[in-house]
Design a protein around this motif. Structure first.
Motif, PDB file in Angstrom:
ATOM      1  N   ALA A 113       0.827  -1.208   0.000  1.00 56.82           N
ATOM      2  CA  ALA A 113       0.000   0.000   0.000  1.00 56.82           C
ATOM      3  C   ALA A 113       0.860   1.257   0.000  1.00 56.82           C
ATOM      4  CB  ALA A 113      -0.927  -0.012   1.224  1.00 56.82           C
ATOM      5  N   TYR A 114       2.027   1.177   0.653  1.00 56.84           N
ATOM      6  CA  TYR A 114       2.919   2.340   0.774  1.00 56.84           C
ATOM      7  C   TYR A 114       4.316   1.936   0.344  1.00 56.84           C
ATOM      8  CZ  TYR A 114      -0.970   3.474   3.872  1.00 56.84           C
ATOM      9  OH  TYR A 114      -2.221   3.657   4.374  1.00 56.84           O
ATOM     10  N   SER A 115       5.021   2.861  -0.301  1.00 64.00           N
ATOM     11  CA  SER A 115       6.373   2.545  -0.758  1.00 64.00           C
ATOM     12  C   SER A 115       7.294   3.739  -0.576  1.00 64.00           C
ATOM     13  CB  SER A 115       6.368   2.137  -2.234  1.00 64.00           C
ATOM     14  OG  SER A 115       7.683   1.922  -2.695  1.00 64.00           O
ATOM     15  N   LEU A 116       8.448   3.478   0.013  1.00 66.83           N
ATOM     16  CA  LEU A 116       9.527   4.458   0.105  1.00 66.83           C
ATOM     17  C   LEU A 116      10.794   3.884  -0.539  1.00 66.83           C
ATOM     18  CD1 LEU A 116       8.873   5.801   3.714  1.00 66.83           C
ATOM     19  CD2 LEU A 116       8.656   7.094   1.594  1.00 66.83           C
ATOM     20  N   VAL A 117      10.613   2.993  -1.497  1.00 57.19           N
ATOM     21  CA  VAL A 117      11.744   2.419  -2.222  1.00 57.19           C
ATOM     22  C   VAL A 117      12.355   3.510  -3.089  1.00 57.19           C
ATOM     23  CG1 VAL A 117      12.407   0.742  -3.983  1.00 57.19           C
ATOM     24  CG2 VAL A 117      10.788   0.101  -2.189  1.00 57.19           C
ATOM     25  N   PRO A 118      13.681   3.686  -3.045  1.00 60.14           N
ATOM     26  CA  PRO A 118      14.311   4.761  -3.824  1.00 60.14           C
ATOM     27  C   PRO A 118      14.383   4.420  -5.302  1.00 60.14           C
ATOM     28  CG  PRO A 118      15.976   3.449  -2.744  1.00 60.14           C
ATOM     29  CD  PRO A 118      14.651   2.923  -2.249  1.00 60.14           C
ATOM     30  N   GLY A 119      14.690   5.444  -6.095  1.00 54.12           N
ATOM     31  CA  GLY A 119      14.928   5.215  -7.514  1.00 54.12           C
ATOM     32  C   GLY A 119      13.852   5.720  -8.440  1.00 54.12           C
ATOM     33  N   ALA A 421       8.295  -3.572   8.451  1.00 50.52           N
ATOM     34  CA  ALA A 421       7.632  -2.639   7.542  1.00 50.52           C
ATOM     35  C   ALA A 421       6.784  -3.385   6.522  1.00 50.52           C
ATOM     36  CB  ALA A 421       8.665  -1.758   6.850  1.00 50.52           C
ATOM     37  N   ALA A 422       7.291  -4.507   6.014  1.00 51.35           N
ATOM     38  CA  ALA A 422       6.538  -5.285   5.035  1.00 51.35           C
ATOM     39  C   ALA A 422       5.226  -5.797   5.630  1.00 51.35           C
ATOM     40  CB  ALA A 422       7.386  -6.458   4.541  1.00 51.35           C
ATOM     41  N   TRP A 423       5.266  -6.192   6.913  1.00 59.96           N
ATOM     42  CA  TRP A 423       4.050  -6.627   7.579  1.00 59.96           C
ATOM     43  C   TRP A 423       3.048  -5.487   7.707  1.00 59.96           C
ATOM     44  CZ3 TRP A 423       2.355 -11.328   8.253  1.00 59.96           C
ATOM     45  CH2 TRP A 423       3.253 -12.390   8.300  1.00 59.96           C
ATOM     46  N   GLN A 424       3.541  -4.251   7.724  1.00 61.91           N
ATOM     47  CA  GLN A 424       2.665  -3.075   7.812  1.00 61.91           C
ATOM     48  C   GLN A 424       2.310  -2.529   6.429  1.00 61.91           C
ATOM     49  OE1 GLN A 424       1.366  -2.027  10.707  1.00 61.91           O
ATOM     50  NE2 GLN A 424       2.462  -3.726  11.697  1.00 61.91           N
ATOM     51  N   ASP A 425       2.617  -3.302   5.380  1.00 62.77           N
ATOM     52  CA  ASP A 425       2.301  -2.919   3.998  1.00 62.77           C
ATOM     53  C   ASP A 425       3.107  -1.714   3.536  1.00 62.77           C
ATOM     54  OD1 ASP A 425       0.972  -4.076   1.945  1.00 62.77           O
ATOM     55  OD2 ASP A 425      -0.944  -3.091   2.263  1.00 62.77           O
ATOM     56  N   ALA A 427       6.825  -0.698   1.862  1.00 64.82           N
ATOM     57  CA  ALA A 427       8.032  -1.197   1.203  1.00 64.82           C
ATOM     58  C   ALA A 427       9.208  -0.298   1.551  1.00 64.82           C
ATOM     59  CB  ALA A 427       7.835  -1.245  -0.306  1.00 64.82           C
ATOM     60  N   LEU A 428      10.244  -0.893   2.141  1.00 62.60           N
ATOM     61  CA  LEU A 428      11.476  -0.183   2.504  1.00 62.60           C
ATOM     62  C   LEU A 428      12.664  -1.002   2.031  1.00 62.60           C
ATOM     63  CD1 LEU A 428      10.839   0.983   6.190  1.00 62.60           C
ATOM     64  CD2 LEU A 428      11.028   2.462   4.182  1.00 62.60           C
ATOM     65  N   GLU A 429      13.787  -0.327   1.818  1.00 60.40           N
ATOM     66  CA  GLU A 429      15.013  -1.029   1.470  1.00 60.40           C
ATOM     67  C   GLU A 429      16.113  -0.650   2.453  1.00 60.40           C
ATOM     68  OE1 GLU A 429      16.151  -0.432  -2.567  1.00 60.40           O
ATOM     69  OE2 GLU A 429      14.664  -1.852  -3.339  1.00 60.40           O
ATOM     70  N   GLY A 430      16.885  -1.643   2.852  1.00 62.47           N
ATOM     71  CA  GLY A 430      18.018  -1.407   3.719  1.00 62.47           C
ATOM     72  C   GLY A 430      19.273  -1.112   2.922  1.00 62.47           C
ATOM     73  N   LEU A 431      20.216  -0.441   3.577  1.00 57.99           N
ATOM     74  CA  LEU A 431      21.462  -0.076   2.913  1.00 57.99           C
ATOM     75  C   LEU A 431      22.293  -1.302   2.551  1.00 57.99           C
ATOM     76  CD1 LEU A 431      23.271   2.302   2.022  1.00 57.99           C
ATOM     77  CD2 LEU A 431      24.264   2.300   4.315  1.00 57.99           C
ATOM     78  N   VAL A 432      22.109  -2.380   3.284  1.00 55.00           N
ATOM     79  CA  VAL A 432      22.957  -3.551   3.080  1.00 55.00           C
ATOM     80  C   VAL A 432      22.807  -4.147   1.688  1.00 55.00           C
ATOM     81  CG1 VAL A 432      21.282  -5.241   3.941  1.00 55.00           C
ATOM     82  CG2 VAL A 432      23.745  -5.697   4.162  1.00 55.00           C
ATOM     83  N   ARG A 433      21.653  -3.978   1.063  1.00 57.53           N
ATOM     84  CA  ARG A 433      21.448  -4.561  -0.266  1.00 57.53           C
ATOM     85  C   ARG A 433      22.334  -3.913  -1.324  1.00 57.53           C
ATOM     86  NH1 ARG A 433      16.928  -3.222  -4.426  1.00 57.53           N
ATOM     87  NH2 ARG A 433      18.727  -3.975  -5.573  1.00 57.53           N
ATOM     88  N   TYR A 434      22.863  -2.712  -1.025  1.00 57.14           N
ATOM     89  CA  TYR A 434      23.724  -2.000  -1.972  1.00 57.14           C
ATOM     90  C   TYR A 434      25.210  -2.235  -1.697  1.00 57.14           C
ATOM     91  CZ  TYR A 434      19.335   0.411  -2.919  1.00 57.14           C
ATOM     92  OH  TYR A 434      18.028   0.690  -3.236  1.00 57.14           O
ATOM     93  N   HIS A 435      25.519  -2.997  -0.664  1.00 60.50           N
ATOM     94  CA  HIS A 435      26.897  -3.224  -0.252  1.00 60.50           C
ATOM     95  C   HIS A 435      27.571  -4.217  -1.197  1.00 60.50           C
ATOM     96  CE1 HIS A 435      30.128  -4.893   2.415  1.00 60.50           C
ATOM     97  NE2 HIS A 435      30.225  -3.619   2.756  1.00 60.50           N
ATOM     98  N   HIS A 436      28.709  -3.843  -1.751  1.00 61.40           N
ATOM     99  CA  HIS A 436      29.440  -4.730  -2.665  1.00 61.40           C
ATOM    100  C   HIS A 436      29.949  -5.939  -1.887  1.00 61.40           C
ATOM    101  CE1 HIS A 436      32.314  -6.236  -5.591  1.00 61.40           C
ATOM    102  NE2 HIS A 436      31.950  -5.303  -6.457  1.00 61.40           N
ATOM    103  N   SER A 457      -1.203  12.064  -2.772  1.00 61.04           N
ATOM    104  CA  SER A 457      -2.271  11.582  -1.899  1.00 61.04           C
ATOM    105  C   SER A 457      -1.770  10.543  -0.905  1.00 61.04           C
ATOM    106  CB  SER A 457      -3.408  10.992  -2.733  1.00 61.04           C
ATOM    107  OG  SER A 457      -2.938   9.906  -3.522  1.00 61.04           O
ATOM    108  N   ALA A 458      -0.695   9.825  -1.280  1.00 61.81           N
ATOM    109  CA  ALA A 458      -0.178   8.778  -0.402  1.00 61.81           C
ATOM    110  C   ALA A 458       0.932   9.257   0.517  1.00 61.81           C
ATOM    111  CB  ALA A 458       0.339   7.608  -1.238  1.00 61.81           C
ATOM    112  N   TRP A 459       1.401  10.484   0.335  1.00 61.45           N
ATOM    113  CA  TRP A 459       2.593  10.940   1.055  1.00 61.45           C
ATOM    114  C   TRP A 459       2.381  10.951   2.573  1.00 61.45           C
ATOM    115  CZ3 TRP A 459       7.403  11.028   1.564  1.00 61.45           C
ATOM    116  CH2 TRP A 459       8.085  11.977   2.309  1.00 61.45           C
ATOM    117  N   THR A 460       1.317  11.569   3.053  1.00 60.09           N
ATOM    118  CA  THR A 460       1.100  11.666   4.503  1.00 60.09           C
ATOM    119  C   THR A 460       0.910  10.297   5.152  1.00 60.09           C
ATOM    120  OG1 THR A 460       0.199  13.903   4.311  1.00 60.09           O
ATOM    121  CG2 THR A 460      -0.378  12.654   6.289  1.00 60.09           C
TER     122      THR A 460
END
Length: 471
Positions: A113-119, A421-425, A427-436, A457-460
């Motif tokens: 329902a909510y996403s703060l995934v970058p990009g 966060a996923a259980w609360q609907d 979407a978040l990403e952790g920094l570790v996924r970008y670690h070489h 409309s979804a920001w707040t």
């Protein structure tokens, strides 16, 4: 019967000749062909069939034959016929699935329902009206050759000229239109460069220790090993480049706004990268993915301005407008241009000539600058609201520019928080996924929060969901 098929609204190939050759009458054959087309889904519910007169003319048969076939299928419930609406394929309920039978179709899974995934930018803010006006002017003014096959591998000269002026003015790039090569986005441009480097017998490319795994995957997929550089608050440690050895022939950097940590490459480290490229004969690939969006201090110019002969500058419209445009551009050093074009001749992915002309109109009319200024204000407000929302909970960094921020977390909490966060609907990403995976840097526990992603409309509610899961 002069033909065995007819093409109508659904572009359906209807063959009745086989049934006729098998001994069935023409009306029966036509009725069965239409019935089977509706039953199998080749004629979708609601599809309007041609009039009996035009259908009969297409098939080369009597109109009464078609009318009788229609009438029989209406009586059976396969078709409907209403005054003023014509004859259509009837709507039908889906058959129930027998126990143990495989499902015919599963609807696509709903995303969070909510996403703060970058990009991603705020796609709802795409300037539809201004873009449509530019497209109309582009089509009206387009020369005839714009509708033909591509002849210049660099792309339309109108857009290359417009980009040269904009990049020089806004990003400090030395951009001769003849040295600009249009591409389908950063990934497309990086693929072209990777193949060019392989042809030059380069075997390794240095990358930032925190970087997009997709980009690293593109390089390794072309046979290039990636060597990680340490990343800290001053960006990548380019002073380490000489120590990587002769096999490393290029480095991929995000100097204006390191992705994902948000650091800007310091002047000293910019100079170190250029010195390495000049001394070692190396190449710098500059990813200027969100250079237009800087908030708290003077815009950081492109690294390419320090040495246009050693830096390939890559920019796109993915963050400033929308990734769906598939619009990118490379400013290529003179001695590399022919090699890139030789690779480009066998690669696909560039946007259409009309889209290129539209962006050229968008740039030269001033609409692009107006849009970027408006979005800069919008994103800065969002950034400020994000910082206020998490104040007192977690430290925030990387916020001077761009469309994302980094929220530092206590050690050992990142994975659990992303899962919560996923259980609360959300979407978040952790920094570790970008670690070489080969980096000597210890992984840093943090969230990479893309505040450009949600719609207005979804920001707040998205901010509220984030606050709810933070420690």
């Amino acid at each position: 019967m002069t033909g065995s098929w007819a093409t109508f609204g659904a572009d359906l190939h209807l063959d009745v000749s086989a049934a006729v050759r098998g001994g069935r009458g023409l009306r029966a054959a036509l009725t069965e062909a239409l019935r089977e087309a509706a039953r199998s889904g080749r004629l979708a519910p609601g599809t309007r069939l041609p009039s009996s007169r035009s259908f009969a003319a297409d098939l080369g048969i009597a109109r009464n034959t078609v009318a009788e076939a229609y009438g029989e299928l209406v009586a059976e419930g396969w078709l409907t016929a209403r005054q003023g609406s014509g004859t259509r394929v009837a709507e039908r309920a889906r058959p129930r699935r027998a126990p143990g039978a495989a499902p015919v179709h599963r609807p696509a899974r709903r995303g969070p329902a909510y996403s703060l995934v970058p990009g991603s930018p705020d796609l709802g803010s795409f300037p539809r009206t201004a873009w449509l006006a530019a497209a109309r002017r582009a089509v009206t003014d387009a020369p005839n050759d714009a509708f033909g096959y591509t002849t210049d591998l660099r792309g339309r000269v109108e857009l290359r000229e417009a980009l040269a002026g904009y990049l020089a003015r806004a990003r400090g790039v030395y951009a001769d239109p003849d040295r600009i090569v249009l591409c389908g986005g950063f990934a497309h441009g990086l693929t072209l460069l990777a193949r060019t480097l392989r042809a030059r017998r380069v075997r390794e490319v240095a990358v930032e220790g925190y970087s997009l795994d997709i980009h690293r995957g593109l390089l390794t997929g072309e046979g290039l090993r990636t060597r990680p550089l340490w990343v800290d608050g001053d960006g990548a440690r380019t002073t380490a480049l000489p120590g990587l050895g002769l096999r490393t022939g290029a480095v991929l950097l995000t100097p204006a706004h390191q992705f994902p940590t948000g650091a800007a490459l310091t002047p000293e480290r910019r100079a170190a990268a250029v010195d390495w490229a000049r001394t070692a004969g190396g190449l710098i690939i500059e990813d200027d993915y969100d250079g237009e969006f800087r908030y708290d201090r003077q815009t950081v110019g492109a690294l390419q301005g320090l040495d246009p002969d050693r830096v390939v500058y890559i920019g796109t419209a993915s963050k400033s407008l929308a990734p769906g445009l598939r619009m990118g551009w490379m400013v290529v050093p003179p001695d590399l241009l022919e090699e890139v074009l030789a690779v480009r001749a066998w690669a696909v992915g560039t946007s259409s000539a009309l889209d290129q002309l539209t962006l050229a109109q968008f740039l030269t009319s001033g609409a692009y600058d107006r849009h970027v200024r408006g979005m800069r204000l919008r994103y800065r407000r969002r950034r400020d609201e994000l910082v206020a929302a998490v104040a007192g909970k977690v430290p925030v960094s990387g916020i001077a520019a761009g469309l994302h921020a980094v929220l530092d977390l206590p050690p050992g909490t990142e994975r659990a928080l992303v899962r919560a966060a996923a259980w609360q609907d959300l979407a978040l990403e952790g920094l570790v996924r970008y670690h070489h995976p080969d980096s000597a840097m210890p992984p840093r526990e943090a969230l990479v929060v893309g505040y450009g992603t949600p719609s207005d409309s979804a920001w707040t509610p998205t901010l509220e969901a984030l606050r709810a899961v933070l420690p």
